[in-house]
Design an enzyme around this catalytic site. Structure first.
Site, PDB file in Angstrom:
ATOM      1  N   GLU A  83      11.875  -4.350  -4.535  1.00 56.06           N
ATOM      2  CA  GLU A  83      11.036  -4.365  -5.547  1.00 56.06           C
ATOM      3  C   GLU A  83      11.802  -4.052  -6.955  1.00 56.06           C
ATOM      4  OE1 GLU A  83       6.809  -1.840  -7.310  1.00 56.06           O
ATOM      5  OE2 GLU A  83       8.552  -0.651  -6.209  1.00 56.06           O
ATOM      6  N   GLU A 140      10.183   8.794 -16.058  1.00 56.58           N
ATOM      7  CA  GLU A 140      10.743  10.344 -15.895  1.00 56.58           C
ATOM      8  C   GLU A 140      10.986  10.675 -14.573  1.00 56.58           C
ATOM      9  OE1 GLU A 140       7.578  10.105 -19.273  1.00 56.58           O
ATOM     10  OE2 GLU A 140       7.657   9.525 -17.210  1.00 56.58           O
ATOM     11  N   SER A 172      -1.501  -3.553  -6.214  1.00 58.20           N
ATOM     12  CA  SER A 172      -1.357  -4.806  -7.148  1.00 58.20           C
ATOM     13  C   SER A 172      -1.996  -5.957  -6.255  1.00 58.20           C
ATOM     14  CB  SER A 172       0.084  -5.103  -7.737  1.00 58.20           C
ATOM     15  OG  SER A 172       0.479  -3.782  -8.484  1.00 58.20           O
ATOM     16  N   SER A 207       7.893   6.145 -12.309  1.00 58.25           N
ATOM     17  CA  SER A 207       7.761   6.444 -13.523  1.00 58.25           C
ATOM     18  C   SER A 207       9.032   6.562 -14.225  1.00 58.25           C
ATOM     19  CB  SER A 207       6.900   7.812 -13.748  1.00 58.25           C
ATOM     20  OG  SER A 207       7.564   8.988 -13.511  1.00 58.25           O
ATOM     21  N   GLY A 253       0.672  -1.184   0.132  1.00 63.24           N
ATOM     22  CA  GLY A 253      -0.044   0.098   0.151  1.00 63.24           C
ATOM     23  C   GLY A 253       0.899   1.283  -0.007  1.00 63.24           C
ATOM     24  N   TYR A 254       1.298   1.741  -1.086  1.00 66.83           N
ATOM     25  CA  TYR A 254       2.048   3.152  -1.337  1.00 66.83           C
ATOM     26  C   TYR A 254       1.400   4.050  -1.807  1.00 66.83           C
ATOM     27  CZ  TYR A 254       6.726   1.226   0.228  1.00 66.83           C
ATOM     28  OH  TYR A 254       7.634   0.775   0.741  1.00 66.83           O
ATOM     29  N   SER A 255       1.154   4.102  -3.380  1.00 64.73           N
ATOM     30  CA  SER A 255       0.571   5.114  -3.953  1.00 64.73           C
ATOM     31  C   SER A 255      -0.733   5.414  -3.584  1.00 64.73           C
ATOM     32  CB  SER A 255       0.441   4.795  -5.459  1.00 64.73           C
ATOM     33  OG  SER A 255       1.711   4.756  -6.222  1.00 64.73           O
TER      34      SER A 255
END
Length: 404
Positions: free
Chosen positions: A252, A384, A169, A382, A135-137
């Site tokens: 990860e 970027e 996920s 991401s 549980g991150y984002s």
């Protein structure tokens, strides 16, 4: 004369592995590693795949280098390499390598957990009996993860959690979640975060799968409404969760880039090309321009593999990620997405199918994998953001993202 006792011991272990594989690995699963990944995204393992997972879990070889006292294999790095080699020769695979318990949460609990936490959580992970998610984002905290707002309150005898996570996920199938939560709203944003181990099978947790263009739904929205956790559920110190969270991300990265346990194995792309495109009189792929791009891709993949080896060597005795680790995420993304693009091109019209008897299973899998692979540029940080990290922290270039 060099001492050969180590080689003799490895040879004996290799023989042990072969004997065990002959007795334990179902012939029906030979060469079907993709089934484990598919099952990891589904509700349950079943049939021969379930039997294989149980056999590997009981042996501890799903987590070969984890300590035996916690249910792991207790193997040396050299022995784990032999195990991987012999599995590959037998067409076998690690059925638990895709699970977040094995690739992320388990290693992080081993790094930061109390003895009680290790004894409670590591053995079930090693046996493949529980599923974990991360549980991150959050809707307002993606690349800027430290802006997270999920609230975790000290209620004396327990923690009370309220908030929302996104892109979680496998949340709909998970038994447990390792989550970053805010325990001090008055502190600087990186300093008021804690890492908590949360039971997903409780009334205060709701998951809603997000369907993707590939047809799969591995990601979820996750809602915590008065969810609870016992006081000993924090992993690491209170308000020091950012350090724990960064360590999990390092694990990860290892799993995403191929340096985690098991790694990934594919049919060599040049073999696929020879099958679909054909060969010339010299036995080469019968397309000069395609041969050139295949060679370039294989060189990139080889360079990526060597960088993984460098990162592993640099990490020995060092808990901090090396510079090599920082480039691996984007390198893995480039290699995987290029392979997917080349595969579809090589297959021609057979690489454009979505369903139906006119397409082989591997052709349909290539299409869905190509579509899902687009997400690699986003998940886990991401492209970027990762380029910014390389630019500022490794190359020392000026930060042009901030106004003067």
């Amino acid at each position: 004369m060099a001492d050969s006792s180590g080689d003799i011991e490895l040879d004996a272990f290799r023989s042990e592995v072969r004997t065990w594989l002959e007795a334990s690995f179902p012939a029906s699963l030979r060469g079907k590693a993709g089934l484990a990944m598919a099952a990891a995204e589904a509700a349950e393992f079943e049939g021969d795949l379930l039997a294989w997972k149980k056999a590997v879990g009981a042996k501890g070889w799903g987590t070969p280098t984890w300590p035996a006292k916690y249910g792991g294999g207790g193997l040396s790095t050299a022995q784990a390499r032999v195990l991987q080699q012999e599995m590959a020769k037998a067409g076998a695979f690690n059925p638990m390598v895709q699970g977040m318990g094995v690739t992320m949460l388990g290693p992080t609990i081993l790094d930061y957990g109390t003895e009680a936490q290790k004894l409670a959580h590591i053995p079930p992970i090693a046996r493949g009996e529980v599923r974990w998610c991360v549980g991150y984002s959050e809707p307002g905290a993606g690349s800027d993860l430290a802006s997270l707002q999920t609230k975790c309150e000290d209620k004396g005898d327990h923690w009370l959690i309220n908030g929302q996570k996104i892109w979680t996920s496998g949340a709909q199938y998970s038994d447990w979640c390792g989550a970053l939560v805010r325990t001090d709203f008055s502190a600087k944003k990186h300093d008021g975060i804690s890492f908590i181990l949360l039971d997903m099978r409780q009334p205060g947790v709701e998951t809603r799968p997000i369907k993707l263009i590939s047809g799969a739904s591995p990601f979820c929205e996750t809602f915590f409404t008065d969810a609870t956790a016992p006081k000993d559920a924090l992993l690491g110190e209170i308000n020091k969760g950012w350090t724990v969270g960064k360590r999990l991300l390092q694990h990860e990265r290892a799993s995403q880039t191929g340096s985690g346990p098991g790694g990934g194995r594919h049919t060599p792309l040049q073999d696929i090309a020879k099958k679909y495109v054909g060969t010339d009189a010299a036995g080469r792929v019968d397309d000069i321009e395609l041969r050139t791009r295949l060679t370039s891709h294989l060189m990139d993949a080889r360079a990526h593999g060597l960088t993984i080896a460098r990162a592993i060597a640099e990490s020995k005795g060092n808990s901090e990620p090396s510079n090599a680790n920082s480039v691996l995420k984007n390198s893995a993304t480039h290699v995987a997405q290029t392979r997917a693009e080349l595969t579809l091109e090589i297959m021609g019209t057979q690489g454009l199918g979505w369903e139906g008897a006119d397409f082989k299973p591997e052709e349909l899998e290539s299409v869905s994998s190509w579509l899902f692979g687009k997400a690699m540029s986003i998940y886990g940080g991401s492209a970027e953001i990762q380029n910014n990290i390389v630019s500022k922290r490794i190359l020392g270039l000026p930060d042009t993202t901030q106004s003067s």
